[in-house]
Design a protein around this motif. Structure first.
Motif, PDB file in Angstrom:
ATOM      1  N   LEU A 195       0.823  -1.200   0.000  1.00 53.15           N
ATOM      2  CA  LEU A 195       0.000   0.000   0.000  1.00 53.15           C
ATOM      3  C   LEU A 195       0.864   1.260   0.000  1.00 53.15           C
ATOM      4  O   LEU A 195       0.602   2.205  -0.752  1.00 53.15           O
ATOM      5  CB  LEU A 195      -0.956  -0.008   1.197  1.00 53.15           C
ATOM      6  N   LEU A 196       1.920   1.262   0.807  1.00 55.90           N
ATOM      7  CA  LEU A 196       2.803   2.426   0.849  1.00 55.90           C
ATOM      8  C   LEU A 196       3.474   2.654  -0.503  1.00 55.90           C
ATOM      9  O   LEU A 196       3.555   3.793  -0.990  1.00 55.90           O
ATOM     10  CB  LEU A 196       3.855   2.251   1.935  1.00 55.90           C
ATOM     11  N   GLY A 197       3.950   1.579  -1.129  1.00 56.80           N
ATOM     12  CA  GLY A 197       4.579   1.712  -2.439  1.00 56.80           C
ATOM     13  C   GLY A 197       3.616   2.244  -3.478  1.00 56.80           C
ATOM     14  O   GLY A 197       3.976   3.092  -4.314  1.00 56.80           O
ATOM     15  N   GLY A 198       2.371   1.750  -3.436  1.00 53.20           N
ATOM     16  CA  GLY A 198       1.362   2.245  -4.363  1.00 53.20           C
ATOM     17  C   GLY A 198       1.082   3.724  -4.161  1.00 53.20           C
ATOM     18  O   GLY A 198       0.893   4.475  -5.125  1.00 53.20           O
ATOM     19  N   PHE A 199       1.066   4.152  -2.899  1.00 51.22           N
ATOM     20  CA  PHE A 199       0.814   5.562  -2.595  1.00 51.22           C
ATOM     21  C   PHE A 199       1.958   6.433  -3.103  1.00 51.22           C
ATOM     22  O   PHE A 199       1.728   7.490  -3.704  1.00 51.22           O
ATOM     23  CB  PHE A 199       0.628   5.744  -1.087  1.00 51.22           C
ATOM     24  N   LYS A 200       3.179   5.997  -2.869  1.00 46.06           N
ATOM     25  CA  LYS A 200       4.335   6.778  -3.322  1.00 46.06           C
ATOM     26  C   LYS A 200       4.335   6.937  -4.841  1.00 46.06           C
ATOM     27  O   LYS A 200       4.612   8.018  -5.368  1.00 46.06           O
ATOM     28  CB  LYS A 200       5.627   6.111  -2.857  1.00 46.06           C
TER      29      LYS A 200
END
Length: 429
Positions: free
Chosen positions: A209-214
């Motif tokens: 999720l964090l990677g997708g947000f970045k």
């Protein structure tokens, strides 16, 4: 390693051809018995372990204990649905469903142990709703080697839809990357200069999720001011929250499972010097997570969803919601139908029902192929406009979400349902 879009398309096309012909692998390999005359014809030679003309046995693995035990509510909703269908609808295709639930405590080694028990001892037809990215990651090599369907796993990791080496495993809920894209889009419109602090679980779930947000905020004025991770074995995330508060970020992205979601919400509420817009990911957005914090302390928190909230009066006269609440009281009288995780389970079970009925063969191969060829399937507990859709190059059954904001004692939907396939393009590995 993930393959290119061309590679995925080729593999998925192969699966769809198999679905059309309903041809299967030689079940002389590990994984079960061959189909008999009951399935005959085009289904001959396929695996029928765990299924007869009158019965269908499924296995589920959940953290009924441990740090993610809040998810233990999900199988109650599933079992209530199957009990209702068995008693009042003659089962699925005339087959009464037996749902065997095992507890892995959110521990991957235990999940492997329970998967083996379900497949080798319980002789289940399929694993349904293995919960958690770590547990599913630990088990999918085994289930695919055994050629046992592992369908609609209860985790939104993007790998379930992009991987081509595990055709027997598929997700159900919107993937975490697409969910992150929705939050990024919201911030681009409402807070284009946002400085974001992130708390995330230090595993494939949190990193996905964090990677997708970045990636979604790349090229914008939105920045990551601070990020902190936690382990599922940590007793508390208070130290991480103190560190994040020092960033003075104006948005807090809370990427947690229920126990830690409650802790983060409570820590945010206690800190009078830091008052960011709080975005909590869907898997920790249940009313059971927010209520212990105090509803007065979670006003304005933002999240996203894809299924109907039993607390929302919008659905008070909705036919499916009325059916769900009545049958939960009848078949699971000890379970509160207002708990969204029960509704989640009901929706997942209903989705399985539709997929199993659509299978060209009542075999493991038939189910494997059916869940990868879902064409606009409506499931009444999902939000209007959200349908099950898979096919060539698309292994994600649900890819639509709607934003919601907590107000009073419940979530309120706002904006339109966002079809992330159309809005952001297909997700590739």
């Amino acid at each position: 390693m993930r393959l290119s879009a061309i590679g995925r398309t080729a593999v998925t096309a192969t699966l769809l051809i198999a679905a059309a012909a309903c041809g299967g692998r030689d079940s002389g390999e590990a994984g079960g018995t061959q189909a008999t005359g009951a399935t005959g014809g085009q289904c001959a030679g396929q695996q029928t372990t765990g299924i007869t003309d009158t019965s269908l046995k499924l296995g589920g693995i959940y953290p009924l204990s441990g740090p993610a035990s809040a998810y233990g509510a999900i199988p109650k909703g599933i079992k209530a649905y199957f009990d209702y269908v068995n008693a009042e609808k003659g089962g699925i295709g005339g087959r009464k469903v037996e749902f065997v639930v095992r507890d892995d405590g959110y521990q991957p080694p235990k999940a492997v142990e329970e998967a083996r028990r379900l497949v080798e001892q319980e002789q289940v037809f399929a694993l349904f709703q293995t919960l958690g990215t770590p547990s599913t990651t630990a088990t999918w090599d085994y289930t695919n080697q055994q050629k046992v369907p592992q369908v609609f796993v209860a985790t939104g990791a993007s790998v379930w839809g992009t991987d081509t080496e595990h055709p027997w495993t598929i997700g159900w809920q919107p993937n975490y990357v697409s969910e992150a894209r929705v939050y990024a889009q919201f911030l681009k419109k409402e807070h284009p200069d946002a400085k974001v602090a992130v708390l995330y679980q230090n595993d494939d779930f949190g990193k996905d999720l964090l990677g997708g947000f970045k990636n979604a905020i790349s090229g914008t004025k939105i920045t990551i001011a601070a990020e902190q991770s936690y382990e599922v074995s940590d007793p508390t995330v208070d130290p991480q929250m103190r560190n994040l508060a020092e960033s003075k970020a104006d948005v807090f992205l809370n990427v947690t499972t229920p126990k830690f979601g409650s802790q983060a919400l409570a820590a945010d509420a206690k800190n009078a010097s830091w008052n960011p817009l709080h975005i909590v990911n869907n898997v920790a957005a249940s009313i059971t997570v927010l209520k212990p914090v105090g509803f007065e302390n979670v006003q304005g928190v933002v999240s996203a969803t894809y299924y109907k909230d039993p607390v929302d009066p919008t659905w008070a006269e909705d036919a499916e919601m009325k059916l769900y609440k009545a049958k939960m009281q009848q078949y699971a009288p000890d379970a509160d139908p207002q708990v969204p995780y029960h509704a989640f389970g009901w929706a997942a079970a209903s989705s399985f029902h539709k997929a199993m009925e659509a299978a060209k063969c009542p075999t493991r191969e038939g189910l494997r192929d059916s869940v990868r060829n879902l064409q606009g399937v409506q499931v009444d507990m999902l939000l209007p406009g959200v349908k099950l859709e898979t096919g060539q190059g698309d292994g994600f059954p649900i890819e639509s979400l709607q934003l919601m904001r907590f107000k009073g004692e419940r979530w309120e939907l706002f904006g339109d349902v966002i079809d992330t396939r159309k809005e952001f393009g297909p997700l590739t590995g």
